[in-house]
Design a protein around this motif. Structure first.
Motif, short mmCIF file in Angstrom:
data_model
loop_
_atom_site.label_atom_id
_atom_site.label_comp_id
_atom_site.label_asym_id
_atom_site.label_seq_id
_atom_site.Cartn_x
_atom_site.Cartn_y
_atom_site.Cartn_z
N LEU B 19 -22.59 14.43 6.49
CA LEU B 19 -21.31 13.80 6.79
C LEU B 19 -21.48 12.45 7.48
N GLU B 22 -22.29 10.15 4.71
CA GLU B 22 -21.21 9.95 3.74
C GLU B 22 -20.05 9.14 4.30
N GLN B 23 -19.63 9.49 5.53
CA GLN B 23 -18.38 8.91 6.04
C GLN B 23 -18.52 8.26 7.40
N GLU B 27 -16.37 8.90 12.34
CA GLU B 27 -15.30 9.52 11.57
C GLU B 27 -15.50 11.02 11.38
N THR B 28 -16.66 11.52 11.77
CA THR B 28 -16.97 12.94 11.52
C THR B 28 -16.59 13.80 12.72
#
Lengths: 192, 192
Positions: B19, B22-23, B27-28
């Motif tokens: 995560l 990816e983001q 933001e996780t």
């Protein structure tokens, strides 16, 4: 504070230190810091991005001075002699604000894991600046990294001693730093 | 992942890495990490206090192993030989999870200032554990501090090389560490 008149930036740092010590870092807001300093929140944000950056705000200046001293050391200087020049140059960043802050910084750091983490990353930044400047002088990577770490250790040792010696003026930081570096050089010789 | 079957703790770390990449770290959320791992938030909090601790969760184990190796080094060992024993011992903490994480860690750290700060503080903790163990062996303070820093630098260098060498098994970390320490010893000799 004698004849020294702190400006907005300095007042914010001192107000923050007061509040961190009185009520804790986590509990202190930017609004409270600004209020204690007799300033507005927007003035705070003109000087610092957030409260975490307050006590390490000198990092960019320090890095630039360290690199400059190393870059301008005589061509034949050894890596550690160049680091000593960097430390002398960086000591110029020490003034009345540092003298006010120094004795209180350890207590504030001891009480906040977040500030300790930020402070540890500051050391990484200083080491990287010195390493890069040494590599630019042609020092091999491993030696440059090690010499830069010795510079950071010397700076920390010197700062701790200087902070504890309240009669030592800001100008004395240069000698404290160079002396600590020489101790580390001797230790390196005995270890190796 | 071959025959290695990750448990809840390992699945959380791997899900978090996914995560973060990816983001982004900021933001996780913990809820997202738990969901990706097929676990609940309360399971997450049984293993980690927060997402910032996920990637440095091995710090306490590493510190204990480093100190243990230094403590149990032969009585006549030099400070750096004792540090080498500490690094060998700490390498035992490396297993299949480290092998999975290692090549991705640098990218995740590069993208998050918060994680870099936490990681820098981890290094401070490892150095302190080694310094304390060296002082307990009778090594003078300055030498103990420097030898501990050499240990941390050796560990970092070894980890970077091992991470980049995907065919190197977890067991190889011990040799990578000792080799990096020897390089630093030679650099210290030439600097001093």
């Amino acid at each position: 504070m004698g004849r020294w008149e702190p400006g907005a930036r300095e007042r914010l740092v001192l107000a923050a230190l007061d509040l961190f010590q009185e009520q804790g870092y986590d509990e202190t807001t930017v609004a409270q810091i600004a209020e204690r300093a007799g300033l507005t929140r927007s003035t705070f944000f003109r000087h610092f991005p957030d409260k975490r950056e307050l006590l390490v705000a000198g990092q960019a200046t320090m890095s630039a001075l360290l690199a400059e001293g190393i870059r301008e050391a005589p061509a034949g200087a050894t890596p550690l002699a160049a680091v000593a020049e960097g430390l002398r140059r960086a000591a110029k960043a020490y003034g009345p604000l540092s003298r006010e802050i120094a004795p209180r910084l350890e207590a504030v750091l001891a009480a906040s894991e977040e500030l300790r983490q930020r402070n540890a990353q500051k050391a990484v930044g200083l080491a990287a600046a010195m390493e890069e400047a040494l590599v630019a002088r042609g020092v091999p990577t491993v030696s440059a990294r090690l010499a830069a770490e010795l510079g950071v250790l010397a700076h920390h040792t010197a700062f701790t001693r200087w902070a504890a010696e309240s009669a030592a003026p800001a100008e004395a930081m240069a000698d404290y730093s160079v002396e600590a570096l020489e101790e580390l050089r001797r230790a390196a010789a005995s270890l190796a």
